[in-house]
Motif scaffolding. Sequence first.
Motif, PDB file in Angstrom:
ATOM      1  N   ARG A 180       0.834  -1.212   0.000  1.00 19.80           N
ATOM      2  CA  ARG A 180       0.000   0.000   0.000  1.00 19.80           C
ATOM      3  C   ARG A 180       0.861   1.250   0.000  1.00 19.80           C
ATOM      4  NH1 ARG A 180      -2.531   0.161   5.376  1.00 19.80           N
ATOM      5  NH2 ARG A 180      -0.425   0.872   5.854  1.00 19.80           N
ATOM      6  N   ALA A 201       0.685   2.200  -3.929  1.00 17.18           N
ATOM      7  CA  ALA A 201      -0.563   2.953  -4.096  1.00 17.18           C
ATOM      8  C   ALA A 201      -0.335   4.395  -4.552  1.00 17.18           C
ATOM      9  CB  ALA A 201      -1.377   2.918  -2.804  1.00 17.18           C
ATOM     10  N   ASP A 222      -1.914   5.939  -7.991  1.00 17.09           N
ATOM     11  CA  ASP A 222      -2.687   7.189  -7.976  1.00 17.09           C
ATOM     12  C   ASP A 222      -2.108   8.206  -8.954  1.00 17.09           C
ATOM     13  OD1 ASP A 222      -4.535   6.334  -6.129  1.00 17.09           O
ATOM     14  OD2 ASP A 222      -3.520   7.212  -4.405  1.00 17.09           O
ATOM     15  N   THR A 244     -10.356   6.771 -10.400  1.00 16.77           N
ATOM     16  CA  THR A 244      -9.256   6.946  -9.447  1.00 16.77           C
ATOM     17  C   THR A 244      -8.262   5.790  -9.548  1.00 16.77           C
ATOM     18  OG1 THR A 244     -10.280   5.699  -7.643  1.00 16.77           O
ATOM     19  CG2 THR A 244     -10.912   8.026  -7.871  1.00 16.77           C
ATOM     20  N   THR A 283      -7.630   3.563  -7.272  1.00 12.61           N
ATOM     21  CA  THR A 283      -8.179   2.308  -6.769  1.00 12.61           C
ATOM     22  C   THR A 283      -9.060   1.619  -7.812  1.00 12.61           C
ATOM     23  OG1 THR A 283     -10.046   3.457  -5.705  1.00 12.61           O
ATOM     24  CG2 THR A 283      -8.094   3.052  -4.353  1.00 12.61           C
ATOM     25  N   ASP A 284      -9.654   2.395  -8.704  1.00 11.08           N
ATOM     26  CA  ASP A 284     -10.409   1.770  -9.805  1.00 11.08           C
ATOM     27  C   ASP A 284      -9.490   0.913 -10.669  1.00 11.08           C
ATOM     28  OD1 ASP A 284     -12.928   2.931  -9.179  1.00 11.08           O
ATOM     29  OD2 ASP A 284     -12.293   4.805 -10.111  1.00 11.08           O
ATOM     30  N   ILE A 318      -6.922  -0.697  -9.664  1.00  8.52           N
ATOM     31  CA  ILE A 318      -6.627  -1.919  -8.916  1.00  8.52           C
ATOM     32  C   ILE A 318      -7.743  -2.939  -9.123  1.00  8.52           C
ATOM     33  CG2 ILE A 318      -6.280  -2.906  -6.624  1.00  8.52           C
ATOM     34  CD1 ILE A 318      -3.957  -1.183  -7.656  1.00  8.52           C
ATOM     35  N   PRO A 373     -15.830   5.445  -5.589  1.00  6.80           N
ATOM     36  CA  PRO A 373     -14.617   4.636  -5.462  1.00  6.80           C
ATOM     37  C   PRO A 373     -14.236   4.430  -3.999  1.00  6.80           C
ATOM     38  CG  PRO A 373     -14.030   6.881  -6.020  1.00  6.80           C
ATOM     39  CD  PRO A 373     -15.529   6.804  -6.092  1.00  6.80           C
ATOM     40  N   SER A 399     -11.361   4.301  -0.969  1.00  8.07           N
ATOM     41  CA  SER A 399     -10.080   4.926  -0.662  1.00  8.07           C
ATOM     42  C   SER A 399      -8.992   3.864  -0.745  1.00  8.07           C
ATOM     43  CB  SER A 399     -10.104   5.508   0.753  1.00  8.07           C
ATOM     44  OG  SER A 399     -10.179   4.457   1.713  1.00  8.07           O
ATOM     45  N   VAL A 400      -7.730   4.290  -0.707  1.00 11.25           N
ATOM     46  CA  VAL A 400      -6.615   3.344  -0.727  1.00 11.25           C
ATOM     47  C   VAL A 400      -6.697   2.408   0.475  1.00 11.25           C
ATOM     48  CG1 VAL A 400      -4.109   3.135  -0.480  1.00 11.25           C
ATOM     49  CG2 VAL A 400      -5.070   4.811  -2.065  1.00 11.25           C
ATOM     50  N   THR A 448      -9.521  -0.049   0.125  1.00 11.33           N
ATOM     51  CA  THR A 448      -9.204  -1.053  -0.893  1.00 11.33           C
ATOM     52  C   THR A 448      -8.357  -2.171  -0.315  1.00 11.33           C
ATOM     53  OG1 THR A 448      -9.366   0.515  -2.718  1.00 11.33           O
ATOM     54  CG2 THR A 448      -8.031  -1.451  -3.098  1.00 11.33           C
ATOM     55  N   HIS A 449      -7.302  -1.798   0.394  1.00  7.13           N
ATOM     56  CA  HIS A 449      -6.402  -2.811   0.946  1.00  7.13           C
ATOM     57  C   HIS A 449      -7.046  -3.582   2.094  1.00  7.13           C
ATOM     58  CE1 HIS A 449      -2.751  -2.150  -1.423  1.00  7.13           C
ATOM     59  NE2 HIS A 449      -3.245  -0.952  -1.589  1.00  7.13           N
TER      60      HIS A 449
END
Length: 229
Positions: free
Chosen positions: A132, A136, A140, A157, A159-160, A162, A215, A217-218, A221-222
């Motif tokens: 991350r 990440a 970004d 974004t 994360t999209d 990913i 979306p 957030s980072v 997502t993780h």
Amino acid sequence: MTEPGSTEPDTAEPTLRKDAALNRERLIEAGRDLFAKRGLSATLNDVARHAGLGVGTAYRRFANKDELIDAILERQNQEMEGVLRSALAEPDPWDGLVLFLERSTAMQARDRGMAQIFTGRHSCNVSYDETRDRLAPLVDEVAARARNSGQLRADVTGTDLIFIQVALSSVAAVAQDGHQPADRSDTSELYRRYLWITLDGLRAGQDPSPLPVPPLSVDDTHELLRTEA
């Protein structure tokens, strides 16, 4: 034999350290090869046999399979960081985004273990913190460059990108596991069809459809991709 009082250096310990380092490297390479083919279901005993080493040697270098996977993840992070930096070095931001998605999905299509780690499809305790923190921000930046250039939809974004890889790696896994059609020899590349369909959907257009879900957030997502053992 060294006489008492001799100043001749004892080379036994450096030799042991060298052998230990070589065995550790053999286990990492064997683990990558085995996990790439079979996924993370392979055991540390399987990896030891694949490396041509004893099980005891494997457990002296790695206390358990999770430690080996963390060592492999470090190598994978290095490789993915190289892809991202190549993407950011592309003069055209859209070309950089395409490069990132093409290369990263190709890596995961070839390496089932990598895909399982990066997309959370595993039952091992994997530390995502370095992934991350290290990757990440670069993902970004790839998205931001393309967005700011007007080539990427304004609502897309990092994360999209990913989760697009999560989807494409699933297509690759289905193509690998499924019964192969007799008249097709290209099913291992099937994920690329959906990558190109996706890329057309990512391009900025006159009237893009509003997205029904915001979306992640980072951190979210993780957290979502983190699988508890």
